[in-house]
Design an enzyme around this catalytic site. Structure first.
Site, PDB file in Angstrom:
ATOM      1  N   LYS A   1      52.957  33.755  37.387  1.00  0.00           N
ATOM      2  CA  LYS A   1      53.732  33.910  38.614  1.00  0.00           C
ATOM      3  C   LYS A   1      53.793  32.564  39.349  1.00  0.00           C
ATOM      4  O   LYS A   1      54.850  32.130  39.777  1.00  0.00           O
ATOM      5  CB  LYS A   1      53.077  34.985  39.488  1.00  0.00           C
ATOM      6  CG  LYS A   1      53.797  35.253  40.785  1.00  0.00           C
ATOM      7  CD  LYS A   1      53.117  36.373  41.546  1.00  0.00           C
ATOM      8  CE  LYS A   1      53.677  36.472  42.949  1.00  0.00           C
ATOM      9  NZ  LYS A   1      52.954  37.435  43.775  1.00  0.00           N
TER      10      LYS A   1
ATOM     11  N   GLU B   1      44.262  27.665  33.686  1.00  0.00           N
ATOM     12  CA  GLU B   1      44.007  28.133  32.318  1.00  0.00           C
ATOM     13  C   GLU B   1      45.323  28.234  31.538  1.00  0.00           C
ATOM     14  O   GLU B   1      45.432  27.775  30.401  1.00  0.00           O
ATOM     15  CB  GLU B   1      43.310  29.508  32.332  1.00  0.00           C
ATOM     16  CG  GLU B   1      41.881  29.491  32.870  1.00  0.00           C
ATOM     17  CD  GLU B   1      41.806  29.595  34.389  1.00  0.00           C
ATOM     18  OE1 GLU B   1      42.876  29.542  35.063  1.00  0.00           O
ATOM     19  OE2 GLU B   1      40.689  29.730  34.915  1.00  0.00           O
TER      20      GLU B   1
ATOM     21  N   GLY C   1      50.474  39.923  41.183  1.00  0.00           N
ATOM     22  CA  GLY C   1      50.162  39.666  39.771  1.00  0.00           C
ATOM     23  C   GLY C   1      49.645  40.899  39.052  1.00  0.00           C
ATOM     24  O   GLY C   1      50.100  41.248  37.964  1.00  0.00           O
ATOM     25  N   ARG C   2      48.709  41.613  39.672  1.00  0.00           N
ATOM     26  CA  ARG C   2      48.117  42.776  39.002  1.00  0.00           C
ATOM     27  C   ARG C   2      49.019  44.008  39.047  1.00  0.00           C
ATOM     28  O   ARG C   2      48.679  45.049  38.492  1.00  0.00           O
ATOM     29  CB  ARG C   2      46.731  43.060  39.599  1.00  0.00           C
ATOM     30  CG  ARG C   2      46.694  43.201  41.111  1.00  0.00           C
ATOM     31  CD  ARG C   2      45.275  43.149  41.647  1.00  0.00           C
ATOM     32  NE  ARG C   2      45.221  43.171  43.106  1.00  0.00           N
ATOM     33  CZ  ARG C   2      45.307  42.093  43.879  1.00  0.00           C
ATOM     34  NH1 ARG C   2      45.460  40.902  43.327  1.00  0.00           N
ATOM     35  NH2 ARG C   2      45.235  42.190  45.194  1.00  0.00           N
TER      36      ARG C   2
ATOM     37  N   GLU D   1      40.220  43.560  42.214  1.00  0.00           N
ATOM     38  CA  GLU D   1      40.901  42.466  42.907  1.00  0.00           C
ATOM     39  C   GLU D   1      41.664  43.015  44.125  1.00  0.00           C
ATOM     40  O   GLU D   1      41.930  42.302  45.079  1.00  0.00           O
ATOM     41  CB  GLU D   1      41.853  41.719  41.960  1.00  0.00           C
ATOM     42  CG  GLU D   1      42.058  40.270  42.356  1.00  0.00           C
ATOM     43  CD  GLU D   1      42.878  39.453  41.373  1.00  0.00           C
ATOM     44  OE1 GLU D   1      44.060  39.777  41.149  1.00  0.00           O
ATOM     45  OE2 GLU D   1      42.349  38.472  40.824  1.00  0.00           O
TER      46      GLU D   1
ATOM     47  N   HIS E   1      27.264  56.085  22.722  1.00  0.00           N
ATOM     48  CA  HIS E   1      26.158  55.549  21.932  1.00  0.00           C
ATOM     49  C   HIS E   1      25.614  54.258  22.511  1.00  0.00           C
ATOM     50  O   HIS E   1      24.966  53.489  21.813  1.00  0.00           O
ATOM     51  CB  HIS E   1      26.609  55.376  20.481  1.00  0.00           C
ATOM     52  CG  HIS E   1      26.933  56.697  19.848  1.00  0.00           C
ATOM     53  ND1 HIS E   1      25.966  57.515  19.303  1.00  0.00           N
ATOM     54  CD2 HIS E   1      28.107  57.377  19.766  1.00  0.00           C
ATOM     55  CE1 HIS E   1      26.545  58.633  18.867  1.00  0.00           C
ATOM     56  NE2 HIS E   1      27.833  58.576  19.147  1.00  0.00           N
TER      57      HIS E   1
ATOM     58  N   LYS F   1      38.261  28.362  42.613  1.00  0.00           N
ATOM     59  CA  LYS F   1      39.317  27.448  42.140  1.00  0.00           C
ATOM     60  C   LYS F   1      39.192  26.094  42.845  1.00  0.00           C
ATOM     61  O   LYS F   1      39.367  25.048  42.229  1.00  0.00           O
ATOM     62  CB  LYS F   1      40.697  28.042  42.433  1.00  0.00           C
ATOM     63  CG  LYS F   1      41.059  29.245  41.580  1.00  0.00           C
ATOM     64  CD  LYS F   1      42.497  29.672  41.839  1.00  0.00           C
ATOM     65  CE  LYS F   1      42.797  31.023  41.275  1.00  0.00           C
ATOM     66  NZ  LYS F   1      44.102  31.555  41.642  1.00  0.00           N
TER      67      LYS F   1
HETATM   68  O1  F6P Z   1      43.185  33.971  40.331  1.00  0.00           O
HETATM   69  C1  F6P Z   1      43.594  35.289  40.384  1.00  0.00           C
HETATM   70  C2  F6P Z   1      45.046  35.404  40.054  1.00  0.00           C
HETATM   71  O2  F6P Z   1      45.812  34.839  41.063  1.00  0.00           O
HETATM   72  C3  F6P Z   1      45.458  36.849  39.819  1.00  0.00           C
HETATM   73  O3  F6P Z   1      45.702  37.532  40.982  1.00  0.00           O
HETATM   74  C4  F6P Z   1      46.656  36.671  38.935  1.00  0.00           C
HETATM   75  O4  F6P Z   1      47.009  37.854  38.271  1.00  0.00           O
HETATM   76  C5  F6P Z   1      46.153  35.582  38.014  1.00  0.00           C
HETATM   77  O5  F6P Z   1      45.371  34.743  38.839  1.00  0.00           O
HETATM   78  C6  F6P Z   1      47.215  34.785  37.316  1.00  0.00           C
HETATM   79  O6  F6P Z   1      48.080  34.181  38.211  1.00  0.00           O
HETATM   80  P1  F6P Z   1      49.453  33.576  37.727  1.00  0.00           P
HETATM   81  O7  F6P Z   1      50.300  34.678  37.211  1.00  0.00           O
HETATM   82  O8  F6P Z   1      50.046  32.916  38.940  1.00  0.00           O
HETATM   83  O9  F6P Z   1      49.164  32.569  36.635  1.00  0.00           O
END
Ligand code: F6P
Length: 567
Positions: free
Chosen positions: A234, A240, A292-293, A378, A409, A530
């Site tokens: 987003k 990452e 995002g979620r 979250e 188990h 972050k």
């Molecule tokens: O760091 C948390 C977060 O912002 C989540 O809320 C989100 O789903 C994820 O990182 C990834 O964010 P993006 O879609 O901006 O890469």
């Protein structure tokens, strides 16, 4: 007690420790009064629920079942192909009545309306949370309609092997979603859940971790010329995702002449994707008003749409929409998300439970607990009210879970005999074989019924143990029972039903957040890590390590540098 409690809170939340005289005590209590959100716990219904809890606590579910043959009928209902049985909970009709009243007193009705009409319910970021707009197909806003038309064209192109202009080129066989958090868990969970509908020509892979092991494992098994990478972010700035995207670009350069044809992007910031080198017509938009979620319904669901086809994807949206309508229109007593929310509140705020288990009895829903971890924790892992004061009550639980049979188990031992109360949702499919369904039902019954010492003793005697041995072993074999669970039964795992199931949990979470008076749509807690990351990364990359770091971090940094120099 209140004053002491107040002092504790203020002392814990301020940076100073001080000795208190009477004047300070009064001052602190006053400050605390204004800093604490007591709107929920001061409701008359909350007080009634506390009294009711004291009455309910010693009672056993088993005796309710024995005395009331209609208990299942009273505490279960069906919505389409989704049945909820919540009769194995520590509740009576009075409990539900009081909990529904609590929801009313906490203005849940208005807050549900606020969500749907696009009020800026995410107050700290001044945004609406309009994921429900993405599944109301009859009323799509123009920008949403256009976006889905583009996704449809795109999936058709790929399905008909028309992605490359030059027909001599290889066709796409491998789709690789690169993202993290909501840009990863939703696509991964849903494509896995609906893999029985996957297009036979495509394989879908997911890369989220910056541990290169993850990336390399995928790169090793794909043909670069036949691969399409979906860079899903987003913000298009998540470290990452961007790190992985850059590594992929470098890797791909050596294999393909037309690099940009192997990338598409999903983002709310197209400029950044363009700067990365992705052509504008290969960028799929998402919007600020989709968290995002909560984004699987948007172009973040691109990999899902590609795998299951557009008709199935639209059925997925329709299932969620049906749950939206149900949530918005049903009275609380027969409202599935609201009932689940209230049961959660019952255990968290009155029984002091801090966990909630998700137990799908289906391999296809293997990653559903992971998905719900982000969705729930979250969203509701907060202790600050909408007004910015401290909540004086517990909020979102720790969510965990695995595919149920595997859990049986490993950690179910603790559920049955451990000291913690862990309410659980069992998720069953009508299409599963008998053994699996029997396993789930045995567990919910065992949790509810338990085994008394007397029963355990008699079993031992029947097996010819001496009474001394039976006495000793029966203590260990006693299972307290009276442990609550919900059972969600889906007739089949169709796109429609999966959509409804996810939306059920989204709304459960929203209803809880609304009653707890917290903002379920921001996530400031993840920002601090972050911020620190950049600082620590610099420390790792430069020769000198700053001794201003705390001793633990400093020690670990030095240890890592030593390790690295040895490799
Ligand atoms: O760091 C948390 C977060 O912002 C989540 O809320 C989100 O789903 C994820 O990182 C990834 O964010 P993006 O879609 O901006 O890469």
């Amino acid at each position: 007690v209140t004053t002491y409690y107040s002092i504790e809170i203020v002392a814990a939340t301020s940076e100073y420790y001080f000795t208190l005289d009477l004047k300070s005590v009064i001052l602190v209590a006053l400050i605390n009064y204004f800093l604490t959100d007591m709107s929920l716990t001061q409701l008359n219904t909350y007080t009634s629920l506390l009294q009711h809890y004291a009455e309910i606590k010693p009672l056993r579910m088993q005796s309710w079942f024995e005395n009331d043959p209609m208990r299942y009928d009273t505490f279960s209902f069906q919505l389409g192909e989704l049945l909820l049985d919540y009769s194995k909970n520590r509740i009576t009709e009075e409990t539900i009545k009081l909990l529904c009243q609590l929801a009313k007193d906490a203005h849940l009705e208005k807050k549900i309306n606020d969500l749907f009409v696009g009020h800026p319910v995410n107050t700290t970021e001044k945004r609406a949370a309009l994921h429900t707009k993405l599944r109301d197909r009859k009323n799509f806003p123009l920008e949403v309609k256009t976006c889905f038309e583009r996704i449809k064209l795109f999936t058709e192109k790929l399905h008909h092997q028309q992605w490359f202009d030059n027909s001599n080129e290889n066709e796409i066989t491998d789709i690789i979603n690169v993202g993290i958090g909501g840009s990863h868990l939703g696509p991964m969970m849903t494509t896995e859940a609906l893999s029985h509908l996957s297009h036979p020509k495509f394989r879908c892979h997911f890369i989220s971790n910056i541990d290169e092991t993850h990336l390399n494992a995928v790169l090793k098994i794909i043909n670069p010329k036949k691969s399409l990478f979906i860079i899903s972010s987003k913000s298009f700035s998540t470290i990452e995702t961007i790190t992985n995207a850059k590594k992929i670009k470098t890797w791909l350069k050596d294999f393909v002449p037309n690099l940009e044809k192997h990338f598409v992007a999903v983002t709310a910031v197209p400029e950044k994707a363009i700067a990365f080198g992705i052509p504008e017509d290969q960028i799929f938009k998402m919007w600020d008003w989709v968290g995002g979620r909560y984004s699987i319904w948007s172009s973040v669901g691109l990999s899902l749409a590609l795998m299951i086809g557009m008709d199935n994807f639209f059925a997925f949206l329709d299932g969620a929409h049906a749950m939206d309508v149900h949530f918005r229109e049903s009275p609380f007593e027969k409202n599935m998300p609201v009932i689940l929310a209230l049961l959660g509140i019952w255990y968290i705020n009155f029984f002091n439970a801090s966990n909630h288990l998700i137990l799908p009895y289906a391999e296809a829903l293997n990653t559903f607990p992971l998905y719900l971890q982000q969705l729930d924790m979250e969203s509701n892992g907060k202790s600050i009210s909408m007004e910015g004061t401290n909540t004086n009550y517990a909020t979102g639980p720790l969510i965990f879970g695995v595919q149920g049979v595997n859990g049986q188990h490993s950690f179910y031992q603790l559920l049955h005999q451990g000291p913690h109360l862990v309410p659980a949702d069992f998720i069953l499919l009508g299409t599963q074989d008998e053994m699996l369904i029997a396993s789930a039902l045995s567990q919910t019954q065992a949790l509810m019924r338990g085994k008394s010492k007397q029963e355990a003793f008699q079993e031992m005697i029947n097996k010819n143990f001496t009474s001394d041995e039976a006495e000793f072993l029966s203590s260990h074999q006693t299972v307290p029972g009276n442990k609550p669970s919900n059972t969600l039964f889906l007739n089949r795992l169709t796109p429609y039903n999966l959509g409804a199931l996810i939306a059920l949990y989204e709304h459960k979470i929203y209803a809880q957040g609304a009653i707890w008076n917290i903002n379920s749509f921001d996530q400031w807690g993840v920002e601090l890590g972050k911020q620190i990351l950049n600082d620590i990364l610099k420390e790792i990359q430069q020769d000198e390590t700053n001794s201003n770091q705390d001793a633990s971090t400093y020690g670990l940094l030095m240890h890592y540098k030593k390790m690295r120099s040895l490799v």
